[in-house]
Write a protein that holds these residues in place. Structure first.
Motif, PDB file in Angstrom:
ATOM      1  N   PHE A   1       9.272 -15.815   0.271  1.00 54.95           N
ATOM      2  CA  PHE A   1       9.410 -14.254   1.042  1.00 54.95           C
ATOM      3  C   PHE A   1       9.417 -13.469  -0.258  1.00 54.95           C
ATOM      4  CE2 PHE A   1      12.250 -15.989   4.058  1.00 54.95           C
ATOM      5  CZ  PHE A   1      12.087 -16.085   5.062  1.00 54.95           C
ATOM      6  N   GLY A   2       7.959 -12.861   0.034  1.00 51.24           N
ATOM      7  CA  GLY A   2       7.563 -11.714  -0.724  1.00 51.24           C
ATOM      8  C   GLY A   2       6.651 -12.602  -2.045  1.00 51.24           C
ATOM      9  N   GLY A   3       6.762 -13.587  -1.708  1.00 54.00           N
ATOM     10  CA  GLY A   3       5.663 -14.850  -2.747  1.00 54.00           C
ATOM     11  C   GLY A   3       4.542 -14.554  -3.486  1.00 54.00           C
ATOM     12  N   ASP A   4       3.582 -14.227  -1.864  1.00 56.12           N
ATOM     13  CA  ASP A   4       2.073 -14.113  -1.573  1.00 56.12           C
ATOM     14  C   ASP A   4       2.199 -12.695  -2.609  1.00 56.12           C
ATOM     15  OD1 ASP A   4       3.420 -12.526   0.616  1.00 56.12           O
ATOM     16  OD2 ASP A   4       1.814 -12.949   1.717  1.00 56.12           O
ATOM     17  N   ARG A   5       3.212 -11.374  -3.013  1.00 55.84           N
ATOM     18  CA  ARG A   5       2.389 -10.321  -3.442  1.00 55.84           C
ATOM     19  C   ARG A   5       2.474  -9.704  -4.709  1.00 55.84           C
ATOM     20  NH1 ARG A   5       3.494  -6.649   0.592  1.00 55.84           N
ATOM     21  NH2 ARG A   5       4.030  -6.341   2.937  1.00 55.84           N
ATOM     22  N   SER A   6       2.073 -10.561  -5.258  1.00 54.39           N
ATOM     23  CA  SER A   6       2.584 -11.011  -6.888  1.00 54.39           C
ATOM     24  C   SER A   6       2.310 -12.168  -7.677  1.00 54.39           C
ATOM     25  CB  SER A   6       3.469 -10.593  -7.615  1.00 54.39           C
ATOM     26  OG  SER A   6       4.365 -12.003  -7.126  1.00 54.39           O
ATOM     27  N   THR A   7       1.509 -12.375  -8.877  1.00 59.51           N
ATOM     28  CA  THR A   7       1.619 -13.630  -9.503  1.00 59.51           C
ATOM     29  C   THR A   7       2.339 -14.730  -9.520  1.00 59.51           C
ATOM     30  OG1 THR A   7       1.753 -12.160 -11.436  1.00 59.51           O
ATOM     31  CG2 THR A   7      -0.206 -12.518 -10.531  1.00 59.51           C
ATOM     32  N   LEU A   8       3.449 -14.459  -9.141  1.00 55.99           N
ATOM     33  CA  LEU A   8       4.391 -15.542  -8.405  1.00 55.99           C
ATOM     34  C   LEU A   8       3.937 -16.220  -7.617  1.00 55.99           C
ATOM     35  CD1 LEU A   8       7.717 -13.343  -8.581  1.00 55.99           C
ATOM     36  CD2 LEU A   8       7.441 -14.645 -10.376  1.00 55.99           C
TER      37      LEU A   8
ATOM     38  N   LYS B   1       5.998   1.555  -7.757  1.00 52.92           N
ATOM     39  CA  LYS B   1       5.058   1.718 -10.032  1.00 52.92           C
ATOM     40  C   LYS B   1       5.517   0.624 -10.364  1.00 52.92           C
ATOM     41  CE  LYS B   1       5.219   6.661  -9.147  1.00 52.92           C
ATOM     42  NZ  LYS B   1       5.906   6.382  -7.147  1.00 52.92           N
ATOM     43  N   GLY B   2       5.452  -0.718  -9.531  1.00 53.44           N
ATOM     44  CA  GLY B   2       5.606  -1.857 -10.607  1.00 53.44           C
ATOM     45  C   GLY B   2       4.058  -1.939 -11.259  1.00 53.44           C
ATOM     46  N   PRO B   3       3.821  -3.641 -12.418  1.00 49.52           N
ATOM     47  CA  PRO B   3       3.160  -3.700 -12.567  1.00 49.52           C
ATOM     48  C   PRO B   3       1.866  -4.158 -11.900  1.00 49.52           C
ATOM     49  CG  PRO B   3       4.670  -5.330 -12.889  1.00 49.52           C
ATOM     50  CD  PRO B   3       5.338  -3.881 -12.692  1.00 49.52           C
ATOM     51  N   MET B   4       1.302  -3.752 -12.399  1.00 50.00           N
ATOM     52  CA  MET B   4      -0.160  -3.873 -10.905  1.00 50.00           C
ATOM     53  C   MET B   4      -1.170  -4.784 -12.212  1.00 50.00           C
ATOM     54  SD  MET B   4      -0.337  -3.420  -7.980  1.00 50.00           S
ATOM     55  CE  MET B   4       0.313  -2.394  -7.994  1.00 50.00           C
TER      56      MET B   4
ATOM     57  N   LYS C   1      -3.327  -6.984  -7.361  1.00 52.65           N
ATOM     58  CA  LYS C   1      -3.958  -5.239  -6.946  1.00 52.65           C
ATOM     59  C   LYS C   1      -3.721  -5.053  -5.420  1.00 52.65           C
ATOM     60  CE  LYS C   1      -7.550  -3.027  -8.013  1.00 52.65           C
ATOM     61  NZ  LYS C   1      -9.601  -2.897  -8.884  1.00 52.65           N
ATOM     62  N   GLY C   2      -2.936  -3.933  -5.700  1.00 48.88           N
ATOM     63  CA  GLY C   2      -2.794  -2.568  -4.093  1.00 48.88           C
ATOM     64  C   GLY C   2      -1.905  -3.199  -3.006  1.00 48.88           C
ATOM     65  N   ASP C   3      -1.166  -3.981  -4.234  1.00 48.01           N
ATOM     66  CA  ASP C   3      -0.348  -4.557  -2.820  1.00 48.01           C
ATOM     67  C   ASP C   3       0.723  -3.144  -2.474  1.00 48.01           C
ATOM     68  OD1 ASP C   3       2.406  -6.706  -1.907  1.00 48.01           O
ATOM     69  OD2 ASP C   3       3.124  -5.060  -3.119  1.00 48.01           O
ATOM     70  N   TYR C   4       1.335  -3.616  -1.388  1.00 47.06           N
ATOM     71  CA  TYR C   4       2.252  -1.888  -1.073  1.00 47.06           C
ATOM     72  C   TYR C   4       2.971  -1.936  -1.371  1.00 47.06           C
ATOM     73  CZ  TYR C   4       5.021   1.121   1.660  1.00 47.06           C
ATOM     74  OH  TYR C   4       5.738   1.568   2.724  1.00 47.06           O
ATOM     75  N   PHE C   5       4.273  -2.304  -1.698  1.00 53.61           N
ATOM     76  CA  PHE C   5       5.812  -2.870  -2.340  1.00 53.61           C
ATOM     77  C   PHE C   5       5.416  -2.271  -4.187  1.00 53.61           C
ATOM     78  CE2 PHE C   5       6.948  -4.526   1.415  1.00 53.61           C
ATOM     79  CZ  PHE C   5       8.140  -3.612   1.862  1.00 53.61           C
ATOM     80  N   GLY C   6       4.290  -2.862  -4.125  1.00 49.10           N
ATOM     81  CA  GLY C   6       3.947  -2.449  -5.888  1.00 49.10           C
ATOM     82  C   GLY C   6       4.025  -1.566  -6.200  1.00 49.10           C
ATOM     83  N   THR C   7       2.545  -1.175  -5.651  1.00 49.65           N
ATOM     84  CA  THR C   7       1.634   0.594  -5.465  1.00 49.65           C
ATOM     85  C   THR C   7       3.523   1.173  -5.238  1.00 49.65           C
ATOM     86  OG1 THR C   7      -0.029  -0.189  -4.426  1.00 49.65           O
ATOM     87  CG2 THR C   7       1.040   2.001  -4.872  1.00 49.65           C
TER      88      THR C   7
ATOM     89  N   GLN D   1      -1.851   4.027   4.152  1.00 50.01           N
ATOM     90  CA  GLN D   1      -2.515   2.882   4.658  1.00 50.01           C
ATOM     91  C   GLN D   1      -2.673   2.769   5.523  1.00 50.01           C
ATOM     92  OE1 GLN D   1       0.460   2.915   3.463  1.00 50.01           O
ATOM     93  NE2 GLN D   1       1.881   1.301   3.755  1.00 50.01           N
ATOM     94  N   TYR D   2      -1.226   2.937   6.655  1.00 49.03           N
ATOM     95  CA  TYR D   2      -2.327   3.002   8.373  1.00 49.03           C
ATOM     96  C   TYR D   2      -2.503   4.564   9.091  1.00 49.03           C
ATOM     97  CZ  TYR D   2       0.011  -1.374   7.423  1.00 49.03           C
ATOM     98  OH  TYR D   2       0.576  -2.181   6.912  1.00 49.03           O
ATOM     99  N   GLY D   3      -3.148   5.383   8.104  1.00 48.17           N
ATOM    100  CA  GLY D   3      -3.319   6.722   8.767  1.00 48.17           C
ATOM    101  C   GLY D   3      -2.602   7.184   9.412  1.00 48.17           C
ATOM    102  N   ARG D   4      -0.563   7.316   8.177  1.00 51.79           N
ATOM    103  CA  ARG D   4      -0.174   7.845   9.292  1.00 51.79           C
ATOM    104  C   ARG D   4       0.899   9.127   8.756  1.00 51.79           C
ATOM    105  NH1 ARG D   4       3.397   7.026  14.554  1.00 51.79           N
ATOM    106  NH2 ARG D   4       2.433   5.006  14.817  1.00 51.79           N
TER     107      ARG D   4
END
Length: 544
Positions: free
Chosen positions: A418-425, A539-542, A530-536, A147-150
């Protein structure tokens, strides 16, 4: 028997051993019943009698019995093994056994490196002796982040080779992703996936300023810990590839002898915050021998359950967690006991009081599991063991809300999730925080990578949307947090002499309770954005 004797001995200790630094009763007369309950738990768990609650110690076991008793009193069912509140966690304590040997064979022949000057060996939790001889490939930071081209392995083949990488990670990443990708464990995983047989970490001028090599030498003999596999070997997250050694600036200079890219150029580039390196096979090979000393230990997680009320949703489980252990007794000062009042006796006290509130206000639709874990201070070991050996079906765990080291020495005006904005939480958290009359603020210290540094991250690694909250840094918060981290964090002074505002603990419990109840009663389970780094990645529910 030893535990029983210690428990009996506690009953004969003077009150000062249990309630040291507690204010006189008249000074606490204004406390609400809820605040007094929180303080009472901390008075016991952070007392000198608990001797810092180090994982594997008898005092930790007593603290675990205390928490189990509190869960029982709250009406929770045992959630551990064999109808008990305990999940036994087999531990392996390990450290380097001697200095090991490390030699380089290159264009100028063979050179033996000097322990403490050129290198320090790494302990291997899977073997008493490790011998690796192989050519070396330099892979920059050793990071793969599409995702960072690295892809720091681009253009090189490391199968059967030792990979060498510089410490750290590029600055052009979010703090949470930088912390994860910059971890030697993550880098070893990338190396193992590509067939490497070992890894070497290279100190750079930049990293040497942040943590001098001399300090690494001093810490090299310290004991590490992990949980034990069924065969008695230590669990290794990266899949078994050994981390072999750390090379100093002088050691790295010798490793790069005759390389296309001189070490001086690599070191200059590494001084940049967003360094860019070209991977290359070095004209050198390493022969490394290390020995590891082992000692077995045992500890336990404390697990309890409040069954859900909905016939369809009760099989889904929301985990509320906090770590019970602290760092024990160490140091040369007169006071060597690291009481761990804020880290994390008050988190455990909050977990207990949250359990009591759930029992009082009625069961939720989903099941709630209350988890007090061991060995967080050793590297999130107890939570990792539970995540890999859950006492409920693994696929039933839908969310984790973690309580770790809330700094409650001031009246907080906001909270950080911390992490709250990464999911529907996220919306659930915002409703709870704002419903309690405070603001929800972004992470004020993103470069610290807090999201990957506490027990909830072990659930993230299983694909479970997770979060943990801190009181925020608005108003008096910034100064209070900075003072705690610089003065009391992991020190004996993290005790009840601090100006802990117990009523703020009641507010902290309230917000976490609101979040957990909302998750447990919601019509649908949380999913990663959708597309969250750690969720992807895990392999969590997306979400769509």
């Amino acid at each position: 028997m030893r535990r029983l004797i210690l428990a009996l001995c506690l009953t004969s200790l003077p009150v000062s051993a249990i309630a040291q630094n507690a204010a006189a009763p008249s000074a606490e007369a204004a406390l609400s019943a809820e605040a007094a309950a929180i303080k009472s738990h901390v008075m016991f768990l952070a007392s000198d009698a608990m001797r810092g609650r180090e994982a594997g110690s008898p005092e930790y076991d007593i603290a675990a019995q205390y928490v189990a008793a509190q869960f029982f009193a709250a009406g929770l069912k045992p959630g551990g093994e064999k109808g008990t509140y305990a999940q036994q966690v087999p531990l392996v304590a390990y450290k380097p056994d001697g200095q090991g040997t490390l030699s380089i064979t290159g264009p100028a022949g063979q050179t033996a490196l000097a322990f403490g000057t050129d290198y320090i060996p790494s302990a291997n939790p899977r073997a008493t002796e490790t011998n690796v001889s192989a050519p070396v490939v330099f892979v920059g930071y050793g990071i793969v982040a599409p995702q960072y081209g690295r892809d720091d392995y681009r253009g090189v083949d490391v199968k059967g080779k030792i990979v060498a990488f510089v410490s750290g990670s590029p600055s052009k990443m979010t703090g949470e992703e930088r912390a994860w990708l910059g971890s030697p464990t993550t880098k070893a995983r990338f190396a193992a996936e590509r067939g490497a047989v070992g890894t070497i970490t290279l100190v750079t001028p930049r990293s040497d300023k942040q943590r001098p090599f001399a300090r690494l030498v001093e810490a090299n003999g310290h004991t590490r810990m992990t949980w034990a596999n069924a065969d008695g070997t230590g669990h290794v997250e990266e899949g078994g590839i050994p981390t072999l050694a750390t090379l100093s600036l002088s050691g790295a200079q010798k490793l790069f002898a005759g390389a296309r890219t001189p070490w001086a150029k690599v070191a200059r580039e590494a001084d940049k915050a967003d360094a860019s390196f070209k991977a290359e096979a070095l004209p050198t090979a390493l022969a490394v021998t290390t020995k590891t000393q082992f000692d077995k230990a045992q500890s336990s997680n404390v697990v309890s359950v409040l069954p859900g009320s909905d016939p369809a949703l009760a099989r889904e489980v929301v985990v509320l967690s906090a770590h019970l252990d602290h760092v024990g007794v160490s140091g040369k000062a007169d006071d060597k006991i690291h009481n761990g009042a804020l880290d994390n006796a008050i988190g455990i006290a909050s977990l207990i009081e949250e359990a009591k509130r759930f029992q009082k206000e009625g069961a939720t639709k989903r099941t709630i599991l209350f988890l007090a874990v061991t060995a967080e201070e050793k590297g999130l070991i107890g939570s990792d063991y539970f995540a890999n050996h859950p006492t409920v079906p693994a696929d039933s765990i839908i969310a984790n809300v973690n309580l770790d080291m809330p700094i409650l020495t001031y009246k907080f005006e906001d909270m950080v999730a911390f992490g709250g904005d990464r999911s529907t939480l996220g919306p659930i958290i915002r409703r709870a925080v704002e419903g309690a009359g405070v603001a929800l603020s972004p992470d004020p210290i993103p470069d610290e990578g807090i999201f990957v540094r506490s027990d909830h991250f072990r659930f993230v690694q299983k694909g479970v949307p997770s979060v943990f909250l801190w009181p925020g840094q608005k108003g008096p918060g910034k100064a209070a947090v900075e003072h705690f981290l610089s003065t009391n964090y992991h020190k004996p002074s993290d005790d009840l002499s601090q100006p802990i505002q117990w009523e703020e603990g009641v507010r902290f419990v309230d917000v976490n309770y609101r979040i957990a109840r909302d998750i447990a009663d919601a019509p649908s389970r949380p999913v990663w954005n959708k597309g969250d780094y750690f969720g992807t990645l895990f392999k969590g529910p997306m979400g769509q």
